[in-house]
Scaffold this motif. Structure first.
Motif, PDB file in Angstrom:
ATOM      1  N   TYR A 144      20.377  14.609  15.807  1.00 16.63           N
ATOM      2  CA  TYR A 144      19.755  13.348  15.769  1.00 16.63           C
ATOM      3  C   TYR A 144      21.136  12.497  16.004  1.00 16.63           C
ATOM      4  N   SER A 145      20.747  11.043  16.112  1.00 14.05           N
ATOM      5  CA  SER A 145      22.027  10.278  16.172  1.00 14.05           C
ATOM      6  C   SER A 145      22.761   9.889  14.926  1.00 14.05           C
ATOM      7  N   SER A 146      24.124  10.467  15.087  1.00 16.93           N
ATOM      8  CA  SER A 146      25.071  10.245  14.022  1.00 16.93           C
ATOM      9  C   SER A 146      24.957   8.893  13.093  1.00 16.93           C
ATOM     10  N   ILE A 147      24.496   7.810  13.597  1.00 14.00           N
ATOM     11  CA  ILE A 147      24.475   6.747  13.028  1.00 14.00           C
ATOM     12  C   ILE A 147      23.612   6.716  11.865  1.00 14.00           C
ATOM     13  N   PHE A 148      22.733   7.663  11.740  1.00 13.72           N
ATOM     14  CA  PHE A 148      21.786   7.662  10.616  1.00 13.72           C
ATOM     15  C   PHE A 148      22.096   8.265   9.342  1.00 13.72           C
ATOM     16  N   ASN A 149      23.469   8.897   9.687  1.00 11.15           N
ATOM     17  CA  ASN A 149      23.884   9.779   8.420  1.00 11.15           C
ATOM     18  C   ASN A 149      24.667   8.737   7.528  1.00 11.15           C
ATOM     19  N   TYR A 150      24.571   7.473   7.797  1.00 15.69           N
ATOM     20  CA  TYR A 150      25.244   6.373   6.652  1.00 15.69           C
ATOM     21  C   TYR A 150      24.387   5.846   5.851  1.00 15.69           C
ATOM     22  N   PRO A 151      24.773   5.565   4.767  1.00 19.17           N
ATOM     23  CA  PRO A 151      24.058   4.938   3.722  1.00 19.17           C
ATOM     24  C   PRO A 151      23.810   3.451   3.851  1.00 19.17           C
ATOM     25  N   THR A 152      22.730   2.873   3.407  1.00 24.88           N
ATOM     26  CA  THR A 152      22.391   1.510   3.479  1.00 24.88           C
ATOM     27  C   THR A 152      22.548   0.853   2.142  1.00 24.88           C
TER      28      THR A 152
END
Ligand code: 3HC
Length: 311
Positions: A106-114
């Motif tokens: 799935y898109s790499s972007i969603f593995n970063y914290p908010t």
């Protein structure tokens, strides 16, 4: 070389004919579409998690309801895309099984914290902004069900991007602390948003064939460049600094030159070693397991209803 069937198929693709589920297609065309559409769907579902982190902590009821609406839209995009994938003869359960087993991307972007509320702005502005640039060409891709799904998705994505930019504008025009929060979010989300477009064209293993089959209408680097050119003026309007010392306008190209992407970071995230990969997958697996009783109840109810009909 191609068989007569494959030549006829390619001629239809070249003529811009939309391929429909019932049409003959090369197995490899079917396979690469299942790969891309299912990973696109997984991205929408997993993509709800980073934003879900801020629903209970939104600064106003208005921001909370907008964020909820966006997250709900993403769930719908995911289901829409699983539906498009199912037209290719795969079941939703097997696609989800691949995701939960860590086999599907799935898109790499969603593995970063908010980490702050400003991240909700940066995600709408940069992540949905990138997604729109990537998804608009897909509305014209050769596979009918995918192209049609994208038309609906793109309409809702523009709201997602606009509300994100509105959050960034509010913060950038707020107190110094608020502006610093917006700058910090831009610093953390800028490069991962450019990585969303995939590896460089030279490294892209699927681009050549996907372009031939008009699944990919523009290359990874072309769309990435489009994102940079569109976003730099927006950052300037916000009075924020893009974290790239090599960024500069190139007059003869009529585009921005920008610095090198850290491809080791990208590959690490794809291997499952990003900041949140394990947490995201665990959350999805838990949600799937916790929801099993509900899915079974729905099926049992549907079976009882069906039995009543035939009785
Ligand atoms: N994250 C994870 N994996 C990625 C990636 C990323 N950002 N970019 C590329 N990859 C993977 C590819 O899937 C491929 O691996 P695979 O063969 O196992 O699938 C490998 O890296 C090499 O990349 P390629 O360029 O050869 O692969 P593609 O031709 O598939 O191009 C793509 C990658 C541009 C992402 C293309 O798959 C695509 O356009 N997908 C549909 C759009 C999509 O998935 N967007 C996700 C954005 S998030 C989103 O839309 C939700 C929104 O609400 C924010």
């Amino acid at each position: 070389d191609m068989s007569a069937e494959e030549q006829a198929f390619q001629a239809r693709i070249d003529a811009g004919v939309k391929i429909e589920a019932k049409d003959w297609m090369p197995d490899a065309y079917r396979k690469t579409l299942v790969r891309q559409i299912s990973q696109h769907a997984h991205s929408e579902i997993v993509g709800q998690l980073p934003e879900g982190n801020w629903v209970t902590r939104a600064p106003t009821l208005k921001r909370k309801s907008i964020l909820l609406a966006k997250i709900q839209d993403e769930a719908g995009h995911g289901l829409y895309l699983y539906g498009a994938a199912e037209t290719l003869g795969v079941s939703r359960d097997e696609l989800l099984e691949a995701l939960h087993a860590g086999k599907a991307k799935y898109s790499s972007i969603f593995n970063y914290p908010t980490l702050s509320w400003a991240d909700m702005g940066a995600i709408g502005w940069l992540v949905d902004g990138s997604a729109i640039i990537n998804q608009i060409p897909l509305c014209r891709c050769s596979y009918g069900p995918y192209a049609r799904a994208m038309v609906r998705v793109c309409k809702e994505e523009s709201f997602h991007a606009r509300q994100g930019y509105d959050i960034m504008l509010k913060l950038a025009q707020g107190t110094p602390e608020q502006k610093a929060m917006a700058q910090d979010a831009l610093d953390r989300w800028w490069w991962p948003s450019l990585m969303m477009f995939g590896p460089s064209d030279a490294e892209s293993v699927n681009s050549a064939q996907s372009s031939k089959w008009r699944i990919k209408l523009f290359s990874n680097d072309e769309l990435r460049q489009r994102m940079v050119d569109q976003t730099v003026p927006q950052a300037e309007f916000l009075g924020l600094t893009i974290p790239d010392p090599d960024l500069r306008w190139n007059e003869e190209r009529g585009q921005y030159d920008f610095g090198d992407i850290d491809w080791t970071e990208f590959q690490d995230v794809l291997k499952g070693n990003g900041p949140c990969n394990r947490e995201r997958l665990r959350t999805r697996v838990t949600a799937w397991e916790d929801g099993a009783w509900f899915r079974e109840a729905l099926v049992a109810h549907a079976d009882k209803q069906a039995a009543k009909q035939t009785a």
